[in-house]
Design an enzyme around this catalytic site. Structure first.
Site, PDB file in Angstrom:
ATOM      1  CD  GLU A  86       0.716  -5.884   5.819  1.00 45.91           C
ATOM      2  OE1 GLU A  86       0.003  -5.791   4.810  1.00 45.91           O
ATOM      3  OE2 GLU A  86       1.407  -6.901   6.079  1.00 45.91           O
ATOM      4  CB  ALA A 133      -0.912   0.003   1.221  1.00 47.37           C
ATOM      5  N   GLY A 152      -0.593  -5.191   0.887  1.00 44.47           N
ATOM      6  CA  GLY A 152      -1.832  -5.133   0.128  1.00 44.47           C
ATOM      7  C   GLY A 152      -1.750  -5.839  -1.207  1.00 44.47           C
ATOM      8  CD  GLU A 172      -3.720  -7.430   3.222  1.00 47.84           C
ATOM      9  OE1 GLU A 172      -4.233  -7.626   4.337  1.00 47.84           O
ATOM     10  OE2 GLU A 172      -3.323  -6.303   2.841  1.00 47.84           O
TER      11      GLU A 172
END
Length: 260
Positions: free
Chosen positions: A135, A66, A112, A115
């Site tokens: 993360e 991200a 992300g 994900e």
């Protein structure tokens, strides 16, 4: 539709969506997440699209995570909203599409990015791919479904290790863990996916959509996957695709599925 951060291409029943932010290693920002939602929605609603492929531009990254600069100063409430809105808009949305989605992991798939790949129905990685959820090294946890989908794919123990170490695994490790379905050379990645997509798209779109819904039901809280399967199995008998498929089989010809 024109996009600032995506490229889209349609050929022979396959829509390819390419995240095109190479200078940012295709990192996901708010605008890109919204554009991805719109592109997936458009492809899913197009009856000519039988398979969707999602990938990243260049040869370094699928999606390297991200865009941290967008949320570095968020409050608790803003952080929760970020995860809630992102999951609804993109990650859960992709996972529940009736059109099959293949992630072509052509490099780094981190945070992300991993994900997003896990939200796809099938994952194929090039041999240079690296995957991880880093993360916790930033003082946060995966917020776009990573703590839920990773254990479903690789098991609780391996998921815990990947998340707590914030480390990366190779494509071959991902294959061994069950995180990806196949690993290819970088040169063969899209040729391999094209062959896979063509095998998928010769089958009934209506039945495939029902199969996706039934499989997902088994992983939903409060849902009974077996009951969902029974209901969806019965509904198939009322589709034109079922009539076409059975008649084609009985008459020894190839079916011409329309997706209804």
């Amino acid at each position: 539709m024109e996009y600032n951060n995506l490229l889209t291409d349609f050929e022979d029943g396959i829509t390819t969506i390419t995240i095109n932010r190479p200078k940012k290693l295709n990192a996901l920002n708010k605008e890109t997440i919204q554009e991805l939602h719109d592109a997936f929605k458009e492809a899913d609603e197009d009856s000519a699209t039988r398979v969707i492929v999602i990938t990243g531009s260049g040869d370094k990254a699928f999606v390297a995570g991200a865009d941290i600069s967008e949320f570095a100063d968020y409050s608790v409430a803003q952080g929760a909203d970020l995860a809630s809105q992102g999951q609804a808009l993109l990650f859960d949305f992709v996972a529940h599409l009736s059109t099959p989605v293949i992630a072509a992991i052509n490099g780094f798939a981190l945070g992300g990015g991993l994900e997003l790949a896990m939200a796809a129905h099938i994952r194929v990685a090039s041999e240079n791919a690296k995957m991880g959820l880093p993360e916790v090294s930033l003082g946060v946890i995966p917020g776009y479904g990573g703590t839920q989908r990773l254990p479903q794919l690789v098991g609780k123990g391996r998921a815990m290790e990947m998340i707590m170490t914030a480390g990366m695994i190779t494509a071959d490790q991902a294959l061994d863990f069950g995180l990806v379905n196949h690993v290819t050379t970088s040169d063969e990645l899209f040729l391999w996916i094209d062959k896979l997509a063509k095998r998928i798209k010769q089958n009934s779109p209506a039945a495939i959509g029902s199969a996706i819904e039934a499989v997902n039901a088994g992983f939903e809280d409060g849902e009974n996957g077996f009951d969902a399967e029974i209901t969806l199995f019965g509904k198939c008998f009322g589709t034109a695709d079922f009539q076409e498929g059975t008649q084609a089989f009985l008459n020894k010809r190839k079916p011409d599925f329309k997706g209804n």
